[in-house]
Each structure stands twice: as C-alpha cells, then as structure tokens.
Scaffold this motif. Structure first.
Motif, PDB file in Angstrom:
ATOM      1  N   LEU A  10       0.827  -1.209   0.000  1.00 25.20           N
ATOM      2  CA  LEU A  10       0.000   0.000   0.000  1.00 25.20           C
ATOM      3  C   LEU A  10       0.861   1.258   0.000  1.00 25.20           C
ATOM      4  CD1 LEU A  10      -2.792  -1.044   2.517  1.00 25.20           C
ATOM      5  CD2 LEU A  10      -2.980  -0.873   0.018  1.00 25.20           C
ATOM      6  N   LEU A  11       1.919   1.250   0.804  1.00 29.29           N
ATOM      7  CA  LEU A  11       2.815   2.411   0.831  1.00 29.29           C
ATOM      8  C   LEU A  11       3.490   2.600  -0.528  1.00 29.29           C
ATOM      9  CD1 LEU A  11       4.335   2.062   4.401  1.00 29.29           C
ATOM     10  CD2 LEU A  11       2.798   3.866   3.588  1.00 29.29           C
ATOM     11  N   ASN A  12       3.818   1.509  -1.201  1.00 26.83           N
ATOM     12  CA  ASN A  12       4.404   1.624  -2.536  1.00 26.83           C
ATOM     13  C   ASN A  12       3.405   2.219  -3.528  1.00 26.83           C
ATOM     14  OD1 ASN A  12       7.029   0.803  -1.999  1.00 26.83           O
ATOM     15  ND2 ASN A  12       6.522  -1.359  -2.276  1.00 26.83           N
ATOM     16  N   GLN A  13       2.130   1.899  -3.360  1.00 22.10           N
ATOM     17  CA  GLN A  13       1.119   2.525  -4.213  1.00 22.10           C
ATOM     18  C   GLN A  13       1.056   4.030  -3.957  1.00 22.10           C
ATOM     19  OE1 GLN A  13      -2.724   0.459  -4.577  1.00 22.10           O
ATOM     20  NE2 GLN A  13      -1.728  -1.321  -3.647  1.00 22.10           N
ATOM     21  N   LEU A  14       1.157   4.423  -2.692  1.00 20.65           N
ATOM     22  CA  LEU A  14       1.188   5.855  -2.381  1.00 20.65           C
ATOM     23  C   LEU A  14       2.445   6.507  -2.943  1.00 20.65           C
ATOM     24  CD1 LEU A  14      -0.168   5.984   1.290  1.00 20.65           C
ATOM     25  CD2 LEU A  14      -1.379   6.542  -0.839  1.00 20.65           C
ATOM     26  N   SER A  20       3.833  10.548  -9.518  1.00 19.09           N
ATOM     27  CA  SER A  20       3.077  10.998 -10.687  1.00 19.09           C
ATOM     28  C   SER A  20       2.729  12.487 -10.633  1.00 19.09           C
ATOM     29  CB  SER A  20       1.800  10.158 -10.838  1.00 19.09           C
ATOM     30  OG  SER A  20       0.899  10.423  -9.792  1.00 19.09           O
ATOM     31  N   PHE A  21       3.041  13.141  -9.516  1.00 21.96           N
ATOM     32  CA  PHE A  21       2.690  14.544  -9.321  1.00 21.96           C
ATOM     33  C   PHE A  21       3.920  15.448  -9.343  1.00 21.96           C
ATOM     34  CE2 PHE A  21      -1.261  12.901  -7.639  1.00 21.96           C
ATOM     35  CZ  PHE A  21      -2.175  13.889  -7.960  1.00 21.96           C
ATOM     36  N   ASP A  75       6.258  18.254  -0.787  1.00 25.41           N
ATOM     37  CA  ASP A  75       7.519  17.855  -1.397  1.00 25.41           C
ATOM     38  C   ASP A  75       7.451  16.363  -1.717  1.00 25.41           C
ATOM     39  OD1 ASP A  75      10.167  17.086  -1.912  1.00 25.41           O
ATOM     40  OD2 ASP A  75      10.994  18.469  -0.424  1.00 25.41           O
ATOM     41  N   THR A  76       7.180  16.048  -2.982  1.00 23.87           N
ATOM     42  CA  THR A  76       6.993  14.648  -3.368  1.00 23.87           C
ATOM     43  C   THR A  76       8.256  13.821  -3.149  1.00 23.87           C
ATOM     44  OG1 THR A  76       7.477  15.177  -5.681  1.00 23.87           O
ATOM     45  CG2 THR A  76       5.153  15.125  -5.036  1.00 23.87           C
ATOM     46  N   ALA A  77       9.415  14.371  -3.444  1.00 24.70           N
ATOM     47  CA  ALA A  77      10.662  13.613  -3.270  1.00 24.70           C
ATOM     48  C   ALA A  77      10.874  13.269  -1.798  1.00 24.70           C
ATOM     49  CB  ALA A  77      11.852  14.406  -3.814  1.00 24.70           C
ATOM     50  N   TYR A  78      10.559  14.203  -0.924  1.00 19.98           N
ATOM     51  CA  TYR A  78      10.690  13.965   0.518  1.00 19.98           C
ATOM     52  C   TYR A  78       9.703  12.892   0.969  1.00 19.98           C
ATOM     53  CZ  TYR A  78      10.965  14.986   5.525  1.00 19.98           C
ATOM     54  OH  TYR A  78      11.114  14.891   6.890  1.00 19.98           O
ATOM     55  N   LEU A 147      -4.181  11.403 -14.976  1.00 20.55           N
ATOM     56  CA  LEU A 147      -3.414  10.417 -14.222  1.00 20.55           C
ATOM     57  C   LEU A 147      -4.188   9.109 -14.140  1.00 20.55           C
ATOM     58  CD1 LEU A 147      -2.082  12.580 -11.245  1.00 20.55           C
ATOM     59  CD2 LEU A 147      -0.885  11.929 -13.343  1.00 20.55           C
ATOM     60  N   SER A 148      -3.481   8.016 -14.298  1.00 13.07           N
ATOM     61  CA  SER A 148      -4.145   6.714 -14.185  1.00 13.07           C
ATOM     62  C   SER A 148      -4.057   6.213 -12.742  1.00 13.07           C
ATOM     63  CB  SER A 148      -3.523   5.699 -15.143  1.00 13.07           C
ATOM     64  OG  SER A 148      -2.168   5.474 -14.800  1.00 13.07           O
ATOM     65  N   ILE A 149      -5.095   5.515 -12.339  1.00  9.29           N
ATOM     66  CA  ILE A 149      -5.170   4.946 -11.001  1.00  9.29           C
ATOM     67  C   ILE A 149      -5.246   3.438 -11.165  1.00  9.29           C
ATOM     68  CG2 ILE A 149      -6.488   4.875  -8.848  1.00  9.29           C
ATOM     69  CD1 ILE A 149      -7.771   7.566  -9.808  1.00  9.29           C
TER      70      ILE A 149
END
Length: 169
Positions: A10-14, A20-21, A75-78, A147-149
């Motif tokens: 689940l965390l990998n999906q997040l 993607s952002f 911050d997506t990278a963070y 974006l695809s889900i």
C-alpha cells in the motif's frame, strides 16, 4: 502474504502516486477533498505508520503524537524518501509483540491506555491507508483526470473479493 508486506504494498502505491505529481499539484488544496490536498492525505498516512513504528520501538503507540509535517504535504521527493524508509522499517519486523496503545477521544486530555500488538496495529494501519487512498482516488479523478489509477486502488480487499464473487455467480 505477511501483514507487513500488505502495508508495504500500500505504501508503494502511495509512493507511485507521489511520483506521478509535481510538487505544486501534489500540495494543491482541492474542493472535493474539503480543502485538503493529495499531499495532506499521503502525509497523514506516512505519519500514522511512523507513529506505529516508533511505538513498536518504545513500547507505546500513540497516533496523536503525529508531527503534521508540512514538508510531507508539499515535497513529493521527501514523501517518497520517507515512504522508502518506512518500508525498510516494516520489512525488519520479526515478531507479533505486545505494545501499549494510548488514545484520547474526549475533548479533555484524559487518555486511555490499552494493550495491543504489532499485528493488530498493522491491520489498523492497512485499513486506515485504504480509506485515505479512496479519498485520494476521488481527488485524482475529479482534478487530475490525465493520471491513471491502478485497479483496486483505495478499495478494501473484502470489497474486491465480494465484487469478484458477484461476477462469478
């Protein structure tokens, strides 16, 4: 599959959602999410898992001790780095040990302390993450249609199984 691996998945999906952002869209407040952002929901999930793991380390889980770290929302990278760190910590779990859980559901500062265990808290976090993934999916579908889900994103396993049985009947 071990419970910790479900949570890692689940965390990998997040993490994939984060990737993607761009930072601006990730942190943008959305009306459909009551003024919250995709990043705020992911931050919330990260901090719950972090509280859980810290509690495993010190014997006392308290989800109220979240830091509400705004950098995780913007911050997506963070956020991705933090998820990777959480996954490493989850992967290292070996036993279903007892821990204490501290909760406070009243407006006063009176808390309640009870005994729980590692696996029960992982289950709680799995359900909690799926719930926030469902909200994230709404935000993406309404505001980021390009974006695809992944199929099943934000859907409980029991619902996936139930729907599969209906098709096979």
């Amino acid at each position: 599959m071990e419970l910790k691996n479900v949570e890692i998945d689940l965390l990998n999906q997040l993490k994939d959602v984060c990737a993607s952002f761009n930072d601006a869209d990730y942190g943008r407040k959305l009306e459909v999410l009551s003024g919250s952002s995709i990043g705020a929901h992911i931050r919330h999930c990260i901090e719950f898992v972090d509280c859980m793991l810290n509690g495993f380390d010190n014997g006392l889980v308290c989800y109220d001790s979240r830091k509400h770290e705004l950098r995780l929302e913007n911050d997506t990278a963070y956020a991705i780095a933090r998820i990777e760190s959480l996954n490493e910590r989850l992967a290292a779990i070996q036993n279903n040990e007892e821990v204490s859980l501290d909760v406070c559901y009243h407006t006063s500062d009176v808390s309640c302390n009870m005994t729980t265990n590692v696996y029960r808290e992982i289950v709680y976090n799995i359900e909690h993450i799926v719930h926030h993934m469902a909200l994230i999916k709404v935000g993406i579908r309404e505001n980021y249609k390009h974006l695809s889900i992944p199929h099943g994103f934000g859907v409980a396993q029991s619902t996936i199984k139930h729907n599969a049985q209906k098709i096979n009947v």
